[in-house]
Design a protein around this motif. Structure first.
Motif, PDB file in Angstrom:
ATOM      1  N   LEU A  12       4.564   4.213   4.623  1.00 22.36           N
ATOM      2  CA  LEU A  12       3.122   5.216   3.540  1.00 22.36           C
ATOM      3  C   LEU A  12       2.589   3.522   3.791  1.00 22.36           C
ATOM      4  O   LEU A  12       1.508   4.071   3.317  1.00 22.36           O
ATOM      5  CB  LEU A  12       4.879   4.858   3.016  1.00 22.36           C
ATOM      6  N   MET A  13       3.746   2.466   3.386  1.00 23.48           N
ATOM      7  CA  MET A  13       2.756   1.433   2.924  1.00 23.48           C
ATOM      8  C   MET A  13       1.625   0.587   3.914  1.00 23.48           C
ATOM      9  O   MET A  13       0.276   0.042   3.834  1.00 23.48           O
ATOM     10  CB  MET A  13       3.397   0.264   2.822  1.00 23.48           C
ATOM     11  N   LEU A  14       1.926   0.633   5.295  1.00 28.71           N
ATOM     12  CA  LEU A  14       1.139  -0.439   6.435  1.00 28.71           C
ATOM     13  C   LEU A  14       0.057   0.441   6.433  1.00 28.71           C
ATOM     14  O   LEU A  14      -0.762  -0.496   6.425  1.00 28.71           O
ATOM     15  CB  LEU A  14       2.239  -0.051   7.499  1.00 28.71           C
ATOM     16  N   PRO A  15      -0.078   1.633   5.869  1.00 29.77           N
ATOM     17  CA  PRO A  15      -1.415   2.271   6.313  1.00 29.77           C
ATOM     18  C   PRO A  15      -2.581   2.053   5.233  1.00 29.77           C
ATOM     19  O   PRO A  15      -3.681   1.601   5.472  1.00 29.77           O
ATOM     20  CB  PRO A  15      -1.345   3.935   6.716  1.00 29.77           C
ATOM     21  N   ARG A  16      -1.333   2.399   3.995  1.00 26.54           N
ATOM     22  CA  ARG A  16      -2.491   1.993   2.923  1.00 26.54           C
ATOM     23  C   ARG A  16      -2.798   0.125   2.401  1.00 26.54           C
ATOM     24  O   ARG A  16      -4.330   0.106   2.487  1.00 26.54           O
ATOM     25  CB  ARG A  16      -1.404   2.031   1.639  1.00 26.54           C
ATOM     26  N   LEU A  17      -2.548  -0.529   3.660  1.00 25.22           N
ATOM     27  CA  LEU A  17      -2.485  -2.050   3.871  1.00 25.22           C
ATOM     28  C   LEU A  17      -4.092  -1.956   4.136  1.00 25.22           C
ATOM     29  O   LEU A  17      -4.105  -3.336   4.432  1.00 25.22           O
ATOM     30  CB  LEU A  17      -0.754  -3.358   3.292  1.00 25.22           C
ATOM     31  N   GLU A  18      -3.399  -1.899   5.682  1.00 27.35           N
ATOM     32  CA  GLU A  18      -4.703  -1.924   6.299  1.00 27.35           C
ATOM     33  C   GLU A  18      -5.818  -1.328   6.079  1.00 27.35           C
ATOM     34  O   GLU A  18      -6.475  -1.811   6.402  1.00 27.35           O
ATOM     35  CB  GLU A  18      -4.556  -0.548   8.031  1.00 27.35           C
ATOM     36  N   GLN A  19      -6.543  -0.266   5.370  1.00 24.57           N
ATOM     37  CA  GLN A  19      -7.256   0.309   4.142  1.00 24.57           C
ATOM     38  C   GLN A  19      -8.473  -1.085   4.072  1.00 24.57           C
ATOM     39  O   GLN A  19      -9.225  -0.874   3.330  1.00 24.57           O
ATOM     40  CB  GLN A  19      -7.050   1.456   3.427  1.00 24.57           C
ATOM     41  N   LEU A  20      -7.397  -1.590   3.303  1.00 26.34           N
ATOM     42  CA  LEU A  20      -7.117  -2.790   2.137  1.00 26.34           C
ATOM     43  C   LEU A  20      -7.521  -4.011   2.758  1.00 26.34           C
ATOM     44  O   LEU A  20      -7.621  -5.659   2.622  1.00 26.34           O
ATOM     45  CB  LEU A  20      -6.255  -3.138   1.203  1.00 26.34           C
ATOM     46  N   SER A  21      -8.188  -4.285   3.887  1.00 24.53           N
ATOM     47  CA  SER A  21      -8.492  -5.449   5.159  1.00 24.53           C
ATOM     48  C   SER A  21      -9.092  -6.552   4.716  1.00 24.53           C
ATOM     49  O   SER A  21      -8.993  -7.959   5.181  1.00 24.53           O
ATOM     50  CB  SER A  21      -7.994  -4.987   6.465  1.00 24.53           C
ATOM     51  N   ALA A  22      -9.951  -5.914   4.507  1.00 22.36           N
ATOM     52  CA  ALA A  22     -11.595  -6.909   3.476  1.00 22.36           C
ATOM     53  C   ALA A  22     -11.308  -7.142   1.770  1.00 22.36           C
ATOM     54  O   ALA A  22     -11.756  -7.694   1.707  1.00 22.36           O
ATOM     55  CB  ALA A  22     -12.829  -5.931   3.360  1.00 22.36           C
ATOM     56  N   HIS A  23      -9.944  -7.126   1.696  1.00 20.40           N
ATOM     57  CA  HIS A  23      -9.558  -7.518  -0.109  1.00 20.40           C
ATOM     58  C   HIS A  23      -8.608  -8.449   0.441  1.00 20.40           C
ATOM     59  O   HIS A  23      -7.796  -8.372   1.018  1.00 20.40           O
ATOM     60  CB  HIS A  23      -8.868  -6.134  -0.640  1.00 20.40           C
ATOM     61  N   SER A  24      -8.721  -9.514  -0.676  1.00 20.52           N
ATOM     62  CA  SER A  24      -7.563 -10.334  -1.101  1.00 20.52           C
ATOM     63  C   SER A  24      -6.785  -9.411  -2.026  1.00 20.52           C
ATOM     64  O   SER A  24      -7.055  -8.972  -3.008  1.00 20.52           O
ATOM     65  CB  SER A  24      -7.892 -11.659  -1.796  1.00 20.52           C
TER      66      SER A  24
END
Length: 230
Positions: A71-83
């Motif tokens: 669940l978590m890793l794809p959501r974090l991948e979507q935020l690859s340009a964010h701090s």
């Protein structure tokens, strides 16, 4: 912010992670990511992972590492340009290793709060389940007893926040969290803050972030507000 900055905050239930996270996000411009929010969103959206999560939550069983990471890793991948600042993940060494394969963390903050203080806080904690807002009847009560400030819906007390379940819950956290903390300590990114009062801990965390981010905070905090469930 020129360089992306990724941080994790850890601490036992009732340690004040939600309050500290909100202050960090507002003061330093980091996006606040809560695993609890992601879990509730996935359940509400009836996604495949959400259905699996709900099946465990409904039975009062801890959600397995593979489902949480799915669940978590794809959501974090979507935020690859964010701090961002991440709260609630990783909870176990398996989860930490999975996160490590995806992103390099810059900072891990650990909140160390005595058992007596945690027990006091949790035994007075009531939650608005749909949103995750948390109230404490001692220092942060709702405006109307038993009702959420925003929606007016009923608040509930989790069974595992009741005194008879607290010690087992806190011992489990300690056992599971230690390998995670050891991992981040070995990487030189672990910073621990101890105390019983969030307002007294906060200036030290703020000072650390000023050093790490090379920027001054935009806000100062003096009062408690409803926080996200931990």
């Amino acid at each position: 912010m020129a360089k992306l900055f990724r941080a994790v905050i850890m601490g036992p239930p009732g340690s004040g992670k939600g309050t500290i996270s909100k202050r960090i996000a507002q003061s330093f411009g980091l996006e606040y990511l809560s695993s609890g929010h992601f879990l509730r969103d996935s359940v509400a959206a009836n996604t495949e992972a959400g259905v699996l999560v709900k099946s465990y939550v409904d039975r009062g069983i801890l959600v397995p590492d593979d489902i949480i990471t799915r669940l978590m890793l794809p959501r974090l991948e979507q935020l690859s340009a964010h701090s961002w600042l991440l709260d609630g993940f990783p909870r176990t060494l398996v989860q930490a290793q999975a996160l490590n394969r995806l992103v390099q963390l810059d900072l891990v903050i650990i909140l160390n709060v005595p058992y007596a203080t945690l027990t006091e806080r949790l035994s007075h904690r009531w939650i608005h389940p749909p949103s995750g807002r948390v109230y404490n009847m001692g220092f942060n009560p709702p405006r109307v007893q038993g009702k959420d400030d925003v929606t007016g819906e009923p608040l509930v007390q989790h069974d595992d926040d009741k005194p008879e379940a607290l010690m087992a819950r806190l011992r489990h956290y300690k056992d599971v969290a230690k390998p995670v903390m050891d991992l981040y300590k070995s990487k030189g990114i672990l910073y621990s803050f101890s105390g019983t009062d969030t307002d007294r801990i906060w200036p030290y965390i703020s000072s650390l972030l000023v050093t790490k981010l090379h920027t001054q905070p935009t806000d100062s905090f003096q009062t408690h507000t409803p926080t996200v469930a931990e």
